[in-house]
Write an enzyme that holds these catalytic residues in place. Structure first.
Site, short mmCIF file in Angstrom:
data_model
loop_
_atom_site.label_atom_id
_atom_site.label_comp_id
_atom_site.label_asym_id
_atom_site.label_seq_id
_atom_site.Cartn_x
_atom_site.Cartn_y
_atom_site.Cartn_z
N ASP A 41 -6.68 -2.34 4.18
CA ASP A 41 -5.71 -3.33 3.71
C ASP A 41 -5.99 -4.74 4.24
O ASP A 41 -5.43 -5.72 3.74
CB ASP A 41 -4.28 -2.93 4.15
CG ASP A 41 -3.83 -1.63 3.50
OD1 ASP A 41 -4.18 -1.41 2.34
OD2 ASP A 41 -3.14 -0.85 4.17
N ASP B 42 0.86 -1.17 0.00
CA ASP B 42 0.00 0.00 0.00
C ASP B 42 0.91 1.23 0.00
O ASP B 42 2.10 1.14 0.32
CB ASP B 42 -0.87 -0.04 1.26
CG ASP B 42 -1.74 1.20 1.38
OD1 ASP B 42 -2.38 1.57 0.38
OD2 ASP B 42 -1.77 1.81 2.47
N ASP C 202 -1.11 -1.24 6.31
CA ASP C 202 -1.27 -0.80 7.70
C ASP C 202 -2.68 -0.35 8.05
O ASP C 202 -2.97 -0.07 9.20
CB ASP C 202 -0.31 0.35 8.00
CG ASP C 202 -0.77 1.66 7.35
OD1 ASP C 202 -1.39 1.60 6.26
OD2 ASP C 202 -0.53 2.73 7.94
#
Length: 737
Positions: free
Chosen positions: A629, A425, A625
């Protein structure tokens, strides 16, 4: 934006316990510690003892400051048995070996009845006292029909001792071909030496197991034993276990923060290297979170307790690592399958050896048959096979904990070794996750400060991270804000409201167009340039007219570029999946040299993309995080959560990086490769040892070279194989990550 760290890691443990019968509940187990087997995690009970299936010592499921006392007691007991047993065995061994020294062999007392009775007298306590725990485990394995290495040891030692005792007391029961001067050969030295050598292996194993948890226990011991409880009449120093949620505690200069909580009074700087890995102190003021085990600097503050005992971050990290040390890697299945047929096969080979020697062997046939059958039982002991995987996992997980790499289970460690593609990400993983206002670009001669005041006043009613960046940017310039009226937020669009009697809109260009704002072409051209620099542009309209752009940037972490380079060197392809706009994502990807990028993608789209990569035959690891996600972390073969992220992300991941540093992924990969390589080395050594040792013990070399392997030598070789496996696993403690 404050980072929530106090409840990042949670470990759920089974609430039931089992005695020797894994299916039998123990009512009192929930009241105290529960012990389980690293080889058979389904075995759980409320007291330490050998595992009823494999004979290994059960270990505690929950690690506390006092954990290890039972292990120390067992180590002390085994060490005492070893030294006393060794002291008694040495004269037995010397008396048995006198015939090898020509000058002494001719002495009348060398093979006298007195010498034989001395051997019996000294060997008896060695076998039946020093070796009692080993014999007990062997007997239990037979009763429960869980044949294991102690089965072979007990049968081998018992056969050697009983044969020797009968041969000495009633030699007339044996054929004349086995008698020399009316005496039959005895093997007390073999029985005693096998016990002593196996005890040595147990002592070394227990010491190794205690060392594997030393780093974790050292981390847990960071918490102070007492706390200063704030009371009306003055502070009271109380034991840490008496602190309750909601208590107010005073932390003075140089003290360790006792538990997790929030500062309610005062300010200081706290050294948090145990969590962040950074030696620089972090400023703490009212409202900031503090973590148990961190070290206060020169200031003093009062904190409100939020988490105590096993709920603190420190305790949860320790329990997470302890749980992972008990977990089983899939490769362990290979050893389990082999062990399942190994012991019965060895017993069969031992019986076959006895039969062949009785049928074809030279005189004395019975003696040769018994000695070689016992040697097969002893040398085939699969203790090295049983230790190969658990020892490497225990040491490897402990080594990772020292570097801030927390492994949830051994399966994640094994899968990570095979990873070929890393999906990441952007926000909070590659970047700091803390957007900052970087550009204020009004048009039409609008005053910049007034432009920012109106915009920030509206955005302070929004909960979006980009809105928080604008508000913080305005406050940093000393701009006073006022409350907005008629505030309205449009998901994935923008916000609108009234400030100082003026209508203010902030958001994406499509949102402004939907609100009938026209003439955005000039702003769109400026926004494109900002996005190419990796910035996020927000359009502003005041009183129905385009007024300017605010640009927010989420800085790339200082360590990200180095981490990406190292991951490329490890052979991984790196793909970024982000919900940010394409230009911003492309700019970040270009700056970092990523292999691929997918932008403006929703959480479901991330899952679909990972499925696509896996369908193409790629082994995918995912690092993230945020809550968004979590689905992708679960879909990937290995999920890696950044320690500065959310609880949901960590619960979905197999590996957590405490420091939130992308370089930790490279460390985790180095750890996984080193651990799996170590396991394979151990398994190959254990398999080869047994494959070569059993034929030698059975006597295949006797027809050609006249060589036989005595039970004593077989016992030494068996112990050496276990020591070798333990020593090889302990090398991981110094593995370079």
């Amino acid at each position: 934006m404050p980072v929530k760290i106090s409840d990042e890691i949670s470990v759920s443990e089974p609430s039931r316990a089992h005695e020797d019968d894994p299916g039998k509940k123990v009512e009192s187990a929930s009241k105290g510690q529960i012990y389980t087997c690293p080889m058979h995690p389904e075995v759980q009970q409320d007291h330490p003892s050998p595992c009823p299936k494999c004979g290994m010592a059960l270990g505690p499921m929950t690690v506390t400051a006092g954990t290890g006392n039972d292990e120390k007691a067992e180590l002390h007991d085994m060490t005492r048995r070893f030294w006393i047993g060794a002291g008694l065995t040495i004269p037995v061994f010397l008396l048995a070996m006198l015939h090898l020294i020509p000058a002494l062999a001719r002495q009348p007392w060398a093979d006298s009845n007195i010498a034989r009775w001395v051997q019996f007298a000294l060997a008896t306590p060695v076998v039946w006292w020093a070796g009692w725990p080993l014999l007990q485990r062997g007997w239990r394995s037979v009763v429960t029909r869980n044949l294991n290495m102690f089965t072979l040891i007990a049968i081998g030692v018992g056969a050697a001792f009983i044969f020797s005792t009968v041969a000495m007391i009633a030699p007339e029961l044996f054929p004349a071909t086995m008698q020399h001067g009316g005496k039959v050969a005895i093997y007390f030295e073999s029985a005693a030496m096998i016990i002593v050598l196996v005890l040595l292996g147990q002592v070394l194993e227990l010491r190794a197991r205690s060392r594997t948890g030393s780093a974790i226990k050292a981390l847990l011991n960071l918490a102070p034993p007492t706390a200063r409880q704030v009371a009306p009449g003055g502070d009271n120093v109380v034991p840490l276990d008496q602190v309750k949620v909601g208590d107010w505690l005073r932390v003075v200069p140089g003290d360790k923060v006792p538990v997790d909580g929030v500062v309610v009074e005062g300010h200081s700087s706290v050294e948090e290297s145990m969590i962040t890995g950074e030696p620089l102190a972090v400023e703490k003021a009212v409202g900031d979170k503090v973590t148990g085990g961190t070290v206060n600097g020169t200031g003093s503050f009062v904190m409100r307790t939020d988490r105590v005992g096993s709920d603190t971050l420190l305790a949860q990290i320790v329990n997470m690592v302890a749980a992972s040390q008990r977990s089983r890697a899939p490769i362990q299945g290979l050893a389990d399958k082999v062990a399942g047929i190994f012991v019965p096969a060895v017993l069969a080979v031992s019986v076959l050896t006895f039969v062949v020697w009785m049928w074809l062997g030279p005189e004395p046939r019975l003696a040769h048959a018994i000695v070689n059958a016992v040697a097969v039982l002893i040398i085939a002991c699969p203790c090295a096979l049983g230790l190969a995987t658990p020892m490497s996992i225990m040491v490897g997980v402990g080594r990772g904990a020292q570097e801030g790499v927390l492994v949830k289970n051994a399966e994640a460690l094994e899968r990570l070794e095979k990873a070929t593609t890393l999906v990441v990400d952007k926000t909070g993983t590659l970047t700091e996750g803390k957007p900052k206002l970087v550009d204020i670009l009004p048009i039409g001669g609008f005053d910049a400060k007034e432009f920012l005041r109106l915009t920030a006043s509206l955005e302070q009613s929004s909960e979006h991270p980009l809105a928080a960046a604008i508000v913080l940017g305005a406050k940093a310039q000393g701009i006073a804000l006022e409350a907005a009226k008629d505030f309205r937020s449009v998901t994935a669009g923008g916000v609108i409201g009234a400030v100082s009697g003026r209508t203010v809109m902030v958001g994406k260009p499509d949102f402004l167009k939907q609100e009938t704002i026209t003439g955005l072409e000039q702003l769109e051209a400026s926004a494109a340039k900002l996005q190419e620099e990796g910035k996020t542009a927000m359009f502003v309209a005041i009183d129905g007219k385009p007024t300017g752009i605010l640009a927010v940037a989420d800085p790339i972490k200082s360590t990200t570029a180095e981490a990406i380079s190292e991951l490329h060197d490890l052979g991984l392809k790196i793909v970024m999946l982000t919900g940010d706009n394409r230009r911003t994502a492309a700019a970040v990807a270009k700056q970092l040299g990523l292999d691929a990028v997918e932008a403006e993608i929703e959480p479901a789209g991330k899952v679909a993309h990972i499925k696509k990569l896996r369908a193409e035959g790629k082994h995918v690891a995912m690092a993230g995080d945020g809550i968004n996600d979590a689905p992708a972390l679960s879909e990937a073969e290995v999920g890696i959560a950044m320690g500065t992220g959310t609880d949901v992300a960590m619960q979905s991941a197999g590996i957590t990086l405490v420091k939130g540093d992308l370089r930790g992924i490279a460390k985790a990969i180095h750890l996984s490769r080193a651990t799996m390589r170590n396991i394979r080395e151990n398994l190959v050594f254990a398999f080869l040892y047994n494959a070569l040792g059993i034929p030698l013990a059975a006597g295949v070399l006797y027809p050609y070279f006249g060589l036989l392997l005595s039970p004593m030598i077989a016992g030494a070789a068996m112990s050496l194989s276990s020591v070798s496996v333990i020593g090889n696993a302990l090398r991981l403690r110094k593995a370079k990550l």
